[in-house]
Design a protein around this motif. Structure first.
Motif, PDB file in Angstrom:
ATOM      1  N   VAL A   1       6.791  -8.541  -3.783  1.00  0.00           N
ATOM      2  CA  VAL A   1       7.099  -7.432  -2.866  1.00  0.00           C
ATOM      3  C   VAL A   1       6.064  -6.324  -3.028  1.00  0.00           C
ATOM      4  O   VAL A   1       5.530  -5.812  -2.036  1.00  0.00           O
ATOM      5  N   ILE A   2       5.780  -5.976  -4.278  1.00  0.00           N
ATOM      6  CA  ILE A   2       4.829  -4.894  -4.529  1.00  0.00           C
ATOM      7  C   ILE A   2       3.448  -5.235  -3.976  1.00  0.00           C
ATOM      8  O   ILE A   2       2.807  -4.426  -3.299  1.00  0.00           O
ATOM      9  N   ASN A   3       3.019  -6.449  -4.210  1.00  0.00           N
ATOM     10  CA  ASN A   3       1.710  -6.863  -3.690  1.00  0.00           C
ATOM     11  C   ASN A   3       1.672  -6.805  -2.173  1.00  0.00           C
ATOM     12  O   ASN A   3       0.703  -6.323  -1.575  1.00  0.00           O
ATOM     13  N   ALA A   4       2.740  -7.319  -1.559  1.00  0.00           N
ATOM     14  CA  ALA A   4       2.784  -7.308  -0.088  1.00  0.00           C
ATOM     15  C   ALA A   4       2.786  -5.884   0.433  1.00  0.00           C
ATOM     16  O   ALA A   4       2.117  -5.569   1.430  1.00  0.00           O
ATOM     17  N   ALA A   5       3.545  -5.013  -0.254  1.00  0.00           N
ATOM     18  CA  ALA A   5       3.641  -3.626   0.198  1.00  0.00           C
ATOM     19  C   ALA A   5       2.303  -2.912   0.052  1.00  0.00           C
ATOM     20  O   ALA A   5       1.871  -2.180   0.952  1.00  0.00           O
ATOM     21  N   ILE A   6       1.645  -3.153  -1.076  1.00  0.00           N
ATOM     22  CA  ILE A   6       0.346  -2.516  -1.299  1.00  0.00           C
ATOM     23  C   ILE A   6      -0.662  -2.983  -0.251  1.00  0.00           C
ATOM     24  O   ILE A   6      -1.431  -2.190   0.299  1.00  0.00           O
ATOM     25  N   ASN A   7      -0.618  -4.278   0.053  1.00  0.00           N
ATOM     26  CA  ASN A   7      -1.503  -4.795   1.095  1.00  0.00           C
ATOM     27  C   ASN A   7      -1.238  -4.129   2.431  1.00  0.00           C
ATOM     28  O   ASN A   7      -2.163  -3.825   3.180  1.00  0.00           O
ATOM     29  N   ALA A   8       0.054  -3.924   2.709  1.00  0.00           N
ATOM     30  CA  ALA A   8       0.419  -3.298   3.985  1.00  0.00           C
ATOM     31  C   ALA A   8      -0.138  -1.881   4.057  1.00  0.00           C
ATOM     32  O   ALA A   8      -0.677  -1.470   5.089  1.00  0.00           O
ATOM     33  N   VAL A   9      -0.001  -1.150   2.948  1.00  0.00           N
ATOM     34  CA  VAL A   9      -0.503   0.231   2.931  1.00  0.00           C
ATOM     35  C   VAL A   9      -2.028   0.238   3.034  1.00  0.00           C
ATOM     36  O   VAL A   9      -2.620   1.059   3.740  1.00  0.00           O
ATOM     37  N   ARG A  10      -2.656  -0.718   2.345  1.00  0.00           N
ATOM     38  CA  ARG A  10      -4.126  -0.793   2.386  1.00  0.00           C
ATOM     39  C   ARG A  10      -4.607  -1.061   3.792  1.00  0.00           C
ATOM     40  O   ARG A  10      -5.607  -0.503   4.245  1.00  0.00           O
ATOM     41  N   LYS A  11      -3.881  -1.955   4.466  1.00  0.00           N
ATOM     42  CA  LYS A  11      -4.248  -2.280   5.833  1.00  0.00           C
ATOM     43  C   LYS A  11      -4.147  -1.034   6.706  1.00  0.00           C
ATOM     44  O   LYS A  11      -4.963  -0.803   7.582  1.00  0.00           O
ATOM     45  N   ARG A  12      -3.089  -0.274   6.443  1.00  0.00           N
ATOM     46  CA  ARG A  12      -2.830   0.911   7.246  1.00  0.00           C
ATOM     47  C   ARG A  12      -3.861   2.004   6.951  1.00  0.00           C
ATOM     48  O   ARG A  12      -4.417   2.613   7.821  1.00  0.00           O
ATOM     49  N   ARG A  13      -4.069   2.222   5.684  1.00  0.00           N
ATOM     50  CA  ARG A  13      -5.007   3.280   5.284  1.00  0.00           C
ATOM     51  C   ARG A  13      -5.977   2.720   4.268  1.00  0.00           C
ATOM     52  O   ARG A  13      -5.568   2.229   3.214  1.00  0.00           O
TER      53      ARG A  13
ATOM     54  N   GLU B   1      -0.094  -2.676 -16.124  1.00  0.00           N
ATOM     55  CA  GLU B   1       0.407  -3.465 -14.988  1.00  0.00           C
ATOM     56  C   GLU B   1       0.029  -2.826 -13.655  1.00  0.00           C
ATOM     57  O   GLU B   1      -0.344  -3.518 -12.709  1.00  0.00           O
ATOM     58  N   ILE B   2       0.143  -1.494 -13.608  1.00  0.00           N
ATOM     59  CA  ILE B   2      -0.223  -0.777 -12.379  1.00  0.00           C
ATOM     60  C   ILE B   2      -1.707  -0.991 -12.085  1.00  0.00           C
ATOM     61  O   ILE B   2      -2.093  -1.274 -10.951  1.00  0.00           O
ATOM     62  N   GLY B   3      -2.511  -0.878 -13.146  1.00  0.00           N
ATOM     63  CA  GLY B   3      -3.943  -1.088 -12.979  1.00  0.00           C
ATOM     64  C   GLY B   3      -4.227  -2.471 -12.408  1.00  0.00           C
ATOM     65  O   GLY B   3      -5.026  -2.626 -11.482  1.00  0.00           O
ATOM     66  N   GLU B   4      -3.515  -3.458 -12.938  1.00  0.00           N
ATOM     67  CA  GLU B   4      -3.727  -4.838 -12.499  1.00  0.00           C
ATOM     68  C   GLU B   4      -3.365  -5.024 -11.029  1.00  0.00           C
ATOM     69  O   GLU B   4      -4.107  -5.611 -10.244  1.00  0.00           O
ATOM     70  N   VAL B   5      -2.198  -4.483 -10.679  1.00  0.00           N
ATOM     71  CA  VAL B   5      -1.696  -4.717  -9.333  1.00  0.00           C
ATOM     72  C   VAL B   5      -2.483  -3.914  -8.282  1.00  0.00           C
ATOM     73  O   VAL B   5      -2.598  -4.330  -7.132  1.00  0.00           O
ATOM     74  N   LEU B   6      -3.058  -2.804  -8.702  1.00  0.00           N
ATOM     75  CA  LEU B   6      -3.815  -1.991  -7.752  1.00  0.00           C
ATOM     76  C   LEU B   6      -5.325  -2.240  -7.846  1.00  0.00           C
ATOM     77  O   LEU B   6      -6.090  -1.722  -7.037  1.00  0.00           O
ATOM     78  N   GLY B   7      -5.718  -2.995  -8.836  1.00  0.00           N
ATOM     79  CA  GLY B   7      -7.135  -3.254  -9.008  1.00  0.00           C
ATOM     80  C   GLY B   7      -7.895  -2.034  -9.509  1.00  0.00           C
ATOM     81  O   GLY B   7      -9.036  -1.800  -9.125  1.00  0.00           O
ATOM     82  N   ILE B   8      -7.238  -1.246 -10.344  1.00  0.00           N
ATOM     83  CA  ILE B   8      -7.904  -0.083 -10.948  1.00  0.00           C
ATOM     84  C   ILE B   8      -7.762  -0.180 -12.472  1.00  0.00           C
ATOM     85  O   ILE B   8      -7.033  -1.039 -12.963  1.00  0.00           O
ATOM     86  N   SER B   9      -8.461   0.691 -13.184  1.00  0.00           N
ATOM     87  CA  SER B   9      -8.377   0.612 -14.642  1.00  0.00           C
ATOM     88  C   SER B   9      -7.101   1.304 -15.122  1.00  0.00           C
ATOM     89  O   SER B   9      -6.474   2.080 -14.394  1.00  0.00           O
TER      90      SER B   9
ATOM     91  N   ARG C   1       1.960   8.472  -4.505  1.00  0.00           N
ATOM     92  CA  ARG C   1       3.313   7.946  -4.397  1.00  0.00           C
ATOM     93  C   ARG C   1       3.410   6.546  -5.002  1.00  0.00           C
ATOM     94  O   ARG C   1       4.365   6.229  -5.709  1.00  0.00           O
ATOM     95  N   VAL C   2       2.405   5.705  -4.700  1.00  0.00           N
ATOM     96  CA  VAL C   2       2.451   4.321  -5.176  1.00  0.00           C
ATOM     97  C   VAL C   2       2.426   4.277  -6.700  1.00  0.00           C
ATOM     98  O   VAL C   2       3.272   3.638  -7.330  1.00  0.00           O
ATOM     99  N   VAL C   3       1.482   4.999  -7.300  1.00  0.00           N
ATOM    100  CA  VAL C   3       1.364   4.966  -8.761  1.00  0.00           C
ATOM    101  C   VAL C   3       2.616   5.559  -9.413  1.00  0.00           C
ATOM    102  O   VAL C   3       3.184   4.984 -10.344  1.00  0.00           O
TER     103      VAL C   3
END
Lengths: 220, 185
Positions: free
Chosen positions: B82-94, B151-159, B136-138
């Motif tokens: 769910v988190i991955n899908a949601a993050i992708n949706a937000v990325r697509k949007r912005r 885990e947040i770093g992993e899922v968002l692709g940040i350190s 908000r996401v973090v």
């Protein structure tokens, strides 16, 4: 300072989940899921329940494998059929143009053979009846017998080829040879017809002069 | 996050789902739909989008159930989808989700004086909704979904350190919003 917010959220975690999806959403999700019949479901459940979870996975794998095999099979059949129809279409067109012009290098595949045979059979029959008409009128029977023998040879080799056709791997070459054989027969018969025609012509030309010649000889 | 005991309860249902049993799938859906929808809501901050994400996530989860080997609880496995899908949706949007650029950071004062004002859950929840996407996401992942910074770093692709600093900025911004007049109870 950090703890206060975290603690607040932790203590009230449940209350943060205030939203609910529409009840229709499940229907939408359901529509996107692969449908399975209840019987199959029951089967899988029973099997996977028994002792090992891996068996259900195997079962699933088998189904996927079967589906793939089926798909590949269908695809291959379709592909081959398409290729064959293309091939035969090509040879048909080639045949039609070739039989009227130069029959060399005919390439045919097995399904074509009856058609080719029928065509040549009618041709040969036609030529033979034409020949038999001459036969009565013209001399030179010896040569005609030679032709008959040649035709018989061709016939036996044709029969041998046809037998091979069922066992040999390369049918194309054999069918080639068979067509060549049939064509050779028509050619032999044609040659014979030509010869007889020429003979007849010669005779007809000679006939008016034959009598005087005869007269001459009698005179002499 | 769910404990192992919880996972055991679900194992039977999950097993039936693997066989394509729609009733079992519905059972899992009923069990997790609300929680997952709120996860999706917090990240996307948009009802329709959150529903799309939830639908996509459940469909993908049921279709890929064979890849769930039970090393984590089903709930956390599903939550990750769910988190991955949601993050992708937000990325697509912005496109400028995370990391945030300096411009946004500059808007946040370094010092936020904490007061002892009472918070209401609804206040805090709405204040979180008012945060920009990246914050908000973090903050949601850390505070509400129980993800650590790794885990947040992993899922968002940040350190991990980016996640940490992003969180502390988000937190400051949140406290600031909570002090705004309309939020003071």
């Amino acid at each position: 300072m950090k703890d206060r917010l975290e603690k607040f959220v932790q203590d009230n975690r449940e209350e943060f989940d205030v939203f609910e999806p529409r009840t229709e959403l499940w229907q939408q999700i359901c529509q996107e899921l692969p449908q399975k019949s209840p019987e199959k479901e029951a089967k899988v459940i029973k099997v996977s329940f028994g002792d090992r979870a891996s068996f259900s996975a195997d079962y699933f794998f088998m189904r996927v494998a079967a589906a793939i095999v089926l798909l590949v099979g269908c695809g291959l059949t379709l592909f081959l059929m398409k290729q064959q129809t293309l091939d035969t279409a090509g040879t048909l067109a080639a045949n039609q143009s070739i039989t009227t012009e130069a029959p060399e290098g005919i390439e045919a595949v097995a399904p074509e053979l009856p058609e080719i045979e029928a065509y040549y059979a009618s041709q040969i029959e036609e030529k033979k009846t034409e020949l038999s008409e001459y036969d009565l009128k013209v001399l030179g029977l010896d040569e005609h017998q030679l032709v008959d023998k040649e035709l018989a040879d061709l016939d036996s080799s044709y029969a041998a080829l046809k037998k091979q056709l069922y066992t040999a791997p390369n049918t194309d070459e054999i069918i080639d040879a068979m067509v060549q054989n049939l064509w050779l027969r028509t050619k032999v018969l044609n040659r014979q017809l030509e010869i007889l025609q020429r003979l007849q012509q010669n005779q007809q030309e000679k006939e008016p002069t034959q009598e005087p010649q005869n007269d001459d000889t009698t005179n002499v | 996050m769910e404990k192992i005991g919880y996972q055991d309860v679900n194992q039977e249902v999950v097993q039936r789902c693997k066989g394509g049993d729609h009733r079992a799938q519905y059972e899992l859906y009923k069990l997790y739909a609300k929680a997952m929808f709120n996860v999706s809501m917090r990240i996307t901050n948009d009802y329709a989008e959150a529903e799309d994400v939830l639908q996509e996530a459940f469909v993908s989860a049921f279709k890929n159930l064979h890849s769930y080997k039970g090393e984590a609880s089903f709930g956390s496995w599903l939550k990750k989808i769910v988190i991955n899908a949601a993050i992708n949706a937000v990325r697509k949007r912005r496109s400028e989700l995370v990391p945030m650029d300096e411009r946004t950071v500059a808007n946040v004062p370094d010092e936020v004086t904490e007061d002892d004002a009472e918070w209401q859950v609804e206040q805090v929840r709405r204040a979180i909704q008012m945060l920009p996407d990246g914050y908000r996401v973090v903050l949601s992942l850390y505070l509400l979904e129980g993800y650590d910074h790794a885990e947040i770093g992993e899922v968002l692709g940040i350190s991990e350190s980016t996640s940490k600093s992003q969180y502390s900025r988000a937190r400051k911004k949140l406290l600031e919003i909570l002090k705004e007049p309309q939020f003071v109870a």
